[in-house]
Scaffold this active site. Sequence first.
Site, PDB file in Angstrom:
ATOM      1  N   GLY A  92      27.267  15.101   2.419  1.00 24.62           N
ATOM      2  CA  GLY A  92      28.685  14.650   1.723  1.00 24.62           C
ATOM      3  C   GLY A  92      29.487  15.601   2.099  1.00 24.62           C
ATOM      4  O   GLY A  92      29.631  15.984   3.351  1.00 24.62           O
ATOM      5  N   SER A 124      22.733  17.167   6.553  1.00 24.44           N
ATOM      6  CA  SER A 124      24.325  17.451   6.817  1.00 24.44           C
ATOM      7  C   SER A 124      25.023  18.525   5.963  1.00 24.44           C
ATOM      8  O   SER A 124      24.411  19.763   6.413  1.00 24.44           O
ATOM      9  CB  SER A 124      24.916  15.942   6.599  1.00 24.44           C
ATOM     10  OG  SER A 124      26.345  16.113   6.955  1.00 24.44           O
ATOM     11  N   ALA A 125      25.515  18.567   5.076  1.00 31.04           N
ATOM     12  CA  ALA A 125      26.109  19.577   4.074  1.00 31.04           C
ATOM     13  C   ALA A 125      25.089  20.497   3.727  1.00 31.04           C
ATOM     14  O   ALA A 125      24.837  21.640   3.766  1.00 31.04           O
ATOM     15  CB  ALA A 125      26.802  18.974   3.232  1.00 31.04           C
TER      16      ALA A 125
END
Lengths: 239, 239
Positions: A92, A124-125
């Site tokens: 996110g 991801s993040a």
Amino acid sequence: MKRNLLLISNSTNAGEEYLGWCQDLIKDFCLRHNVKDVLFIPYAGVSMGYDVYEQKVKKVFKTLGLNLYSIHKEKDPEEAVKNAKCIAVGGGNTFHLAYELYQNKIMKAIANRAKKGMPYMGWSAGSNIAGPTIKTTNDMPIIEPKSFNCMNLVPFQINPHYTDFFDPKHGGETRDDRLGEFIKIEPNVWVAGIREATALSLEKGNLKLIGRNNKMKVFRGDREAKEYTLKDDINFLMQ
Amino acid sequence: MKRNLLLISNSTNAGEEYLGWCQDLIKDFCLRHNVKDVLFIPYAGVSMGYDVYEQKVKKVFKTLGLNLYSIHKEKDPEEAVKNAKCIAVGGGNTFHLAYELYQNKIMKAIANRAKKGMPYMGWSAGSNIAGPTIKTTNDMPIIEPKSFNCMNLVPFQINPHYTDFFDPKHGGETRDDRLGEFIKIEPNVWVAGIREATALSLEKGNLKLIGRNNKMKVFRGDREAKEYTLKDDINFLMQ
């Protein structure tokens, strides 16, 4: 090096199901470490809300035989981290993730557990914050975290969703331009640009590139950027 | 409202010369305000260094009959800001720009001069910081500024290089996804997505979209995103 890390570039390949491409990686990682219960950190989720995010991930993990529960429903987040058998940090917005980890005082707590061997996975993040700082995130700084410093589970910076893509009709910076700026400012720090459909695995002190895409690109201020394949030894990044 | 602002989305259109598309805007802006000497702020420039950046911009400004001098050669940056007839802030990395403005203690000084009517122009990162914060920049957070807060010369957020582009082969966020996250966190703040080859002009209390591209996209948490054209009244953004 006791760390057990699975750092996934992206949850979703274009046109595929959510967490589709990396399901087997997650399943095998949990199997190897005898993990049944996974504490989920949804703090990077901004647009959909934590409840929806939890359900979305829970559904996938259930098909893998894993029980997922989210930290946002825990009364005491620090205690939840202390007791977790495995932690998964979803993707996110990286700034929002770091902001919330600091707000809930668990940035260090998660890092400490992971440094002692608790299996940690992120996408991801969630992969980004495994590095020393968020300085190579692609995300928009929609909220100001207490600090850009992160968990330092690996000593190099991670750039998830790494892409060579260049839009000839757009004047804005390319990804390589942006990473070039970072290594100009911090010339002695490695940056691993991990493409979609790849992940980094660190187990038994061995760092590996895994996944479907055969290449990753590595940047550093004092040399040319270089590509490495699934077969290459990339443990120099740990030094 | 005494402010005189020229906030340019991008220095360079793909395939065109540096500052090519906006030369006339800059020239006319300086002519209208009787500006001959321009204090340049090169702090967003990371990869090329301030000397090279100064020369690059100076060359263009010279052809417009303007004398450009850079703050990085001034002994006392605060004094230089105090004495400037006009300030131009170049593009590059917004985090680096904000970091340096705080380091050199001139973020507030420039804002104060501009609020009292000194002509201010910026492009890309230089336009971004005219808003309340850097929270809608596209840039990579390669360095941690003292604060995300900026000059607040306009009360709305600016997203330069705004693009609708969507790469169907990439799973990362689109620009609209990213701005959607910002307005989720700050639902009562307007965001102006200014496309390449456009600029915002604020003179005599009148905010206008100018340039070659006919549209801008405006975002806010409590309503649908909406396009506005060169002819539309966009002064609601100032409220």
